[in-house]
Design a protein around this motif. Structure first.
Motif, PDB file in Angstrom:
ATOM      1  N   ASP A 225       0.826  -1.211   0.000  1.00  0.00           N
ATOM      2  CA  ASP A 225       0.000   0.000   0.000  1.00  0.00           C
ATOM      3  C   ASP A 225       0.858   1.259   0.000  1.00  0.00           C
ATOM      4  O   ASP A 225       0.387   2.342   0.335  1.00  0.00           O
ATOM      5  N   PHE A 226       2.108   1.130  -0.385  1.00  0.00           N
ATOM      6  CA  PHE A 226       3.002   2.292  -0.484  1.00  0.00           C
ATOM      7  C   PHE A 226       2.482   3.199  -1.590  1.00  0.00           C
ATOM      8  O   PHE A 226       2.342   2.776  -2.736  1.00  0.00           O
ATOM      9  N   ASP A 227       2.184   4.458  -1.268  1.00  0.00           N
ATOM     10  CA  ASP A 227       1.476   5.319  -2.211  1.00  0.00           C
ATOM     11  C   ASP A 227       2.354   5.744  -3.383  1.00  0.00           C
ATOM     12  O   ASP A 227       3.585   5.810  -3.286  1.00  0.00           O
ATOM     13  N   ASN A 228       1.700   6.061  -4.495  1.00  0.00           N
ATOM     14  CA  ASN A 228       2.407   6.405  -5.725  1.00  0.00           C
ATOM     15  C   ASN A 228       3.218   7.692  -5.602  1.00  0.00           C
ATOM     16  O   ASN A 228       4.284   7.820  -6.205  1.00  0.00           O
ATOM     17  N   LEU A 300       0.029  17.405   5.467  1.00  0.00           N
ATOM     18  CA  LEU A 300       0.904  17.415   6.637  1.00  0.00           C
ATOM     19  C   LEU A 300       1.811  16.189   6.644  1.00  0.00           C
ATOM     20  O   LEU A 300       2.986  16.271   7.025  1.00  0.00           O
ATOM     21  N   HIS A 301       1.296  15.055   6.222  1.00  0.00           N
ATOM     22  CA  HIS A 301       2.129  13.855   6.084  1.00  0.00           C
ATOM     23  C   HIS A 301       3.256  14.114   5.080  1.00  0.00           C
ATOM     24  O   HIS A 301       4.423  13.765   5.329  1.00  0.00           O
ATOM     25  N   TYR A 302       2.882  14.725   3.959  1.00  0.00           N
ATOM     26  CA  TYR A 302       3.860  14.994   2.906  1.00  0.00           C
ATOM     27  C   TYR A 302       4.936  15.952   3.400  1.00  0.00           C
ATOM     28  O   TYR A 302       6.136  15.726   3.192  1.00  0.00           O
ATOM     29  N   ALA A 303       4.506  17.026   4.060  1.00  0.00           N
ATOM     30  CA  ALA A 303       5.470  18.013   4.554  1.00  0.00           C
ATOM     31  C   ALA A 303       6.396  17.403   5.595  1.00  0.00           C
ATOM     32  O   ALA A 303       7.599  17.671   5.604  1.00  0.00           O
ATOM     33  N   ALA A 304       5.849  16.574   6.483  1.00  0.00           N
ATOM     34  CA  ALA A 304       6.677  15.948   7.525  1.00  0.00           C
ATOM     35  C   ALA A 304       7.710  15.007   6.929  1.00  0.00           C
ATOM     36  O   ALA A 304       8.786  14.812   7.499  1.00  0.00           O
ATOM     37  N   ALA A 305       7.408  14.439   5.772  1.00  0.00           N
ATOM     38  CA  ALA A 305       8.334  13.495   5.147  1.00  0.00           C
ATOM     39  C   ALA A 305       9.380  14.163   4.276  1.00  0.00           C
ATOM     40  O   ALA A 305      10.547  13.751   4.272  1.00  0.00           O
ATOM     41  N   ALA A 328      -3.575   6.511   4.293  1.00  0.00           N
ATOM     42  CA  ALA A 328      -4.145   5.260   3.798  1.00  0.00           C
ATOM     43  C   ALA A 328      -3.451   4.032   4.377  1.00  0.00           C
ATOM     44  O   ALA A 328      -4.040   2.949   4.446  1.00  0.00           O
ATOM     45  N   ARG A 329      -2.219   4.191   4.826  1.00  0.00           N
ATOM     46  CA  ARG A 329      -1.473   3.070   5.399  1.00  0.00           C
ATOM     47  C   ARG A 329      -1.646   2.977   6.911  1.00  0.00           C
ATOM     48  O   ARG A 329      -1.070   2.104   7.544  1.00  0.00           O
ATOM     49  N   VAL A 361      -0.711  -0.055  12.321  1.00  0.00           N
ATOM     50  CA  VAL A 361      -1.499  -1.285  12.234  1.00  0.00           C
ATOM     51  C   VAL A 361      -0.735  -2.463  12.827  1.00  0.00           C
ATOM     52  O   VAL A 361      -1.324  -3.355  13.461  1.00  0.00           O
ATOM     53  N   ASP A 362       0.593  -2.464  12.662  1.00  0.00           N
ATOM     54  CA  ASP A 362       1.390  -3.567  13.199  1.00  0.00           C
ATOM     55  C   ASP A 362       1.917  -3.280  14.610  1.00  0.00           C
ATOM     56  O   ASP A 362       2.823  -3.958  15.088  1.00  0.00           O
TER      57      ASP A 362
END
Length: 590
Positions: A225-228, A300-305, A328-329, A361-362
């Motif tokens: 599920d690693f996003d594009n 925010l996820h994108y900026a943090a990465a 999504a993950r 999730v894990d």
């Protein structure tokens, strides 16, 4: 005669040693001679290997004729050996004599030898040892394991990264037998590693043109599920497109993958590009022109990465994003920041309400993610006073403190009751308090100041530089901007006060007992200790003794903070060398 056909003198010597009692009929069989010869050859090669290893391990044997600089460390090499073992080095030494200082050895920089990726110091030593001895040493645990005690270290980040570095060195420096070995080792990682840890394997496989490894990695990532968008950011364009096309194919059961809205994707990518450009104003404009929100774009996820820490802070400042949103993950923004291991991003998120106890999730929390990606070498590295601390260690410390800290009771206002309600006096109080924090634990104070943007505001001179001027003085005239209006000055000073207030708040949050000691000092001892160099010799001695007592009080408080957070092994730069000269330099004088 049968023995005359033996080509090796050593084998002949071995055969003659078995002729006894004058027996001429006792002839050693060819197979026995072969076995003895092989055994002697193995012994000889082993001896040769050990002797050559001395060139690397024995400090008393220093005959290297060149250096390769790896991560700032010079590694002595013998060009004749490397040229004989590697065509890459043979060609290199023919065309490049290396840069050398006067009467010094030629030097080659590792980063100049590598077209892609990196090879670290420890990995190069392992590789170099193989070239000299023909033996591959075990990977050093301090760089090939993580600091998560629950990890088996069979597929954690450091284990994979170390194998990736050795694979890269083996390929670039053209040692095919090592390439095959590490290709097999990385293949073993692909099936059991987290998909984000498969990405560096795929990158090195692509650059080393290992088709089998590339195929295995692509299949694993395509099923994940690693996003594009992350694929395009972290992988070569060709590889990312192959994975995206593979995902577009029908599933084996006949179903198609989820169809995405091209217009929606285009708008999301525009937001991400604006973030890449550090243009938060453009982000705001794009939000108003479309029905996409920051959360829908996982901005925010994108900026943090991928973005500058200041961009993360600015996006948080908009107040339009859910800081605990899951992508999504199932990863929160803090989980993403933990993978990046950037302290200022982590602290910015925590101050805006990010929950450190949330798990993936894990079952991985942000701190366990961070620990699984951190090498013991980095975690246990000693940091000298005033030097930059290891970011991995700071990230773990901050996250663990956040998970264990008790909410602070009462009003967290920074103003002391004894301080007059005056802007200049409040600023002076804050400047001096932060100055003492920087003196006693500089690296932690620096991080707090960065999060609060205190370093970007102009330092307040004011009463601290008037040195006996009349009450109400505006301060040192040399630092006064004559074009600055009273309104502009007030705005500037309030901006500085807010930044310093936030800095102190950060200190209270993560070092509560140290903050209590500093609070008491600012109220009781500050006026006397500002003038350490003034007064009679006895007065100076008493003041210096009190300052040393304060140091001990702060250290005890710091140890108490450590004990409460369950961190007996925490190594901080907070212990101060605090000579009198450093005190004069750090403390703001009235």
């Amino acid at each position: 005669m049968a023995n005359s056909a033996e080509p090796s003198s050593s084998l002949s010597y071995t055969s003659s040693s078995h002729i006894s009692n004058g027996s001429t009929n006792h002839i050693i069989s060819a197979s026995s001679a072969s076995e003895n010869g092989s055994s002697l050859e193995i012994i000889s090669l082993s001896k040769l290997s050990s002797n050559l290893e001395q060139l690397l391990t024995n400090p008393g044997i220093e005959f290297s004729d060149a250096d390769i600089i790896v991560e700032g460390n010079p590694v002595g090499i013998h060009r004749c050996i490397l040229a004989a073992r590697s065509k890459f080095f043979a060609d290199l030494f023919k065309r490049d004599k290396g840069c050398s200082e006067k009467e010094g050895k030629p030097k080659y920089c590792m980063s100049d030898l590598l077209p892609h990726g990196k090879v670290g110091y420890e990995a190069f030593l392992i590789f170099l040892s193989y070239l000299y001895t023909g033996k591959l040493k075990p990977s050093p645990p301090e760089v090939s394991t993580c600091v998560d005690n629950a990890c088996a270290h069979d597929a954690c980040g450091p284990a994979i990264n170390f194998a990736v570095e050795l694979m890269y060195a083996s390929s670039i420096f053209q040692v095919p037998e090592l390439v095959s070995l590490f290709q097999r080792r990385l293949l073993n990682f692909v099936g059991k590693a987290l998909v984000e840890d498969v990405i560096p394997i795929l990158v090195v496989a692509f650059h080393c043109q290992s088709s089998q490894l590339v195929t295995q990695c692509i299949e694993r990532v395509a099923r994940s599920d690693f996003d594009n968008i992350s694929l395009e950011k972290e992988l070569p364009h060709e590889v990312a497109q192959n994975i995206i096309l593979l995902r577009c194919k029908p599933e084996p059961d006949g179903e198609h993958n989820t169809i995405v809205d091209p217009l929606r994707e285009k708008r999301i990518r525009r937001i991400h590009k604006a973030l890449d450009s550090d243009d938060v104003e453009l982000v705001k404009l794009l939000l108003t022109e479309s029905d996409i929100t920051l959360d829908q774009a996982y901005a925010l996820h994108y900026a943090a990465a991928y973005c500058d820490p200041k961009v993360v802070s600015e996006v948080l400042g908009l107040g339009l994003a859910d800081v605990n949103l899951r992508n999504a993950r199932g990863y929160t923004v803090l989980h993403i920041a933990a993978m990046r291991k950037e302290p200022s991003v982590i602290v910015s998120l925590l101050t805006k309400g990010a929950c450190a106890s949330e798990t993936t999730v894990d079952g991985q929390s942000a701190v366990s993610i961070c620990r699984r990606l951190t090498r013991p070498k980095d975690y246990h590295a000693k940091t000298e006073q005033g030097q930059e601390a290891n970011k991995d260690r700071i990230c773990i410390d901050v996250l663990e403190r956040e998970m264990r800290r008790n909410p602070l009771a009462g009003d967290a206002s920074i103003s002391s009751p004894a301080i007059a309600d005056d802007l200049h006096m409040k600023l002076l109080y804050l400047e001096n308090r932060v100055a003492f924090a920087r003196l006693f634990f500089p690296l932690e104070a620096k991080l707090a100041m960065e999060i609060a943007n205190a370093e970007t505001t102009s330092e307040f001179a004011g009463l601290s530089s008037s040195k006996g001027s009349s009450k109400g003085s505006s301060g040192n005239l040399r630092e006064v901007d004559l074009n600055e209006t009273p309104i502009m000055q007030n705005k500037r000073l309030r901006s500085r006060m807010e930044a310093l207030s936030k800095t102190v708040e950060m200190g209270r949050r993560y070092f509560p007992h140290c903050s209590q000691v500093l609070d008491k000092f600012m109220e009781d001892d500050l006026p006397d200790l500002f003038y350490l160099e003034k007064g009679t010799p006895d007065e100076q001695r008493i003041k210096t003794m009190r300052f040393m007592e304060l140091k001990e009080d702060v250290q005890r408080a710091f140890n108490k903070d450590k004990a409460e957070f369950g961190r007996p092994g925490f190594s901080s730069s907070s212990s101060s060398s605090s000579h009198k000269d450093s005190v004069k330099y750090k403390i703001r004088k009235l």
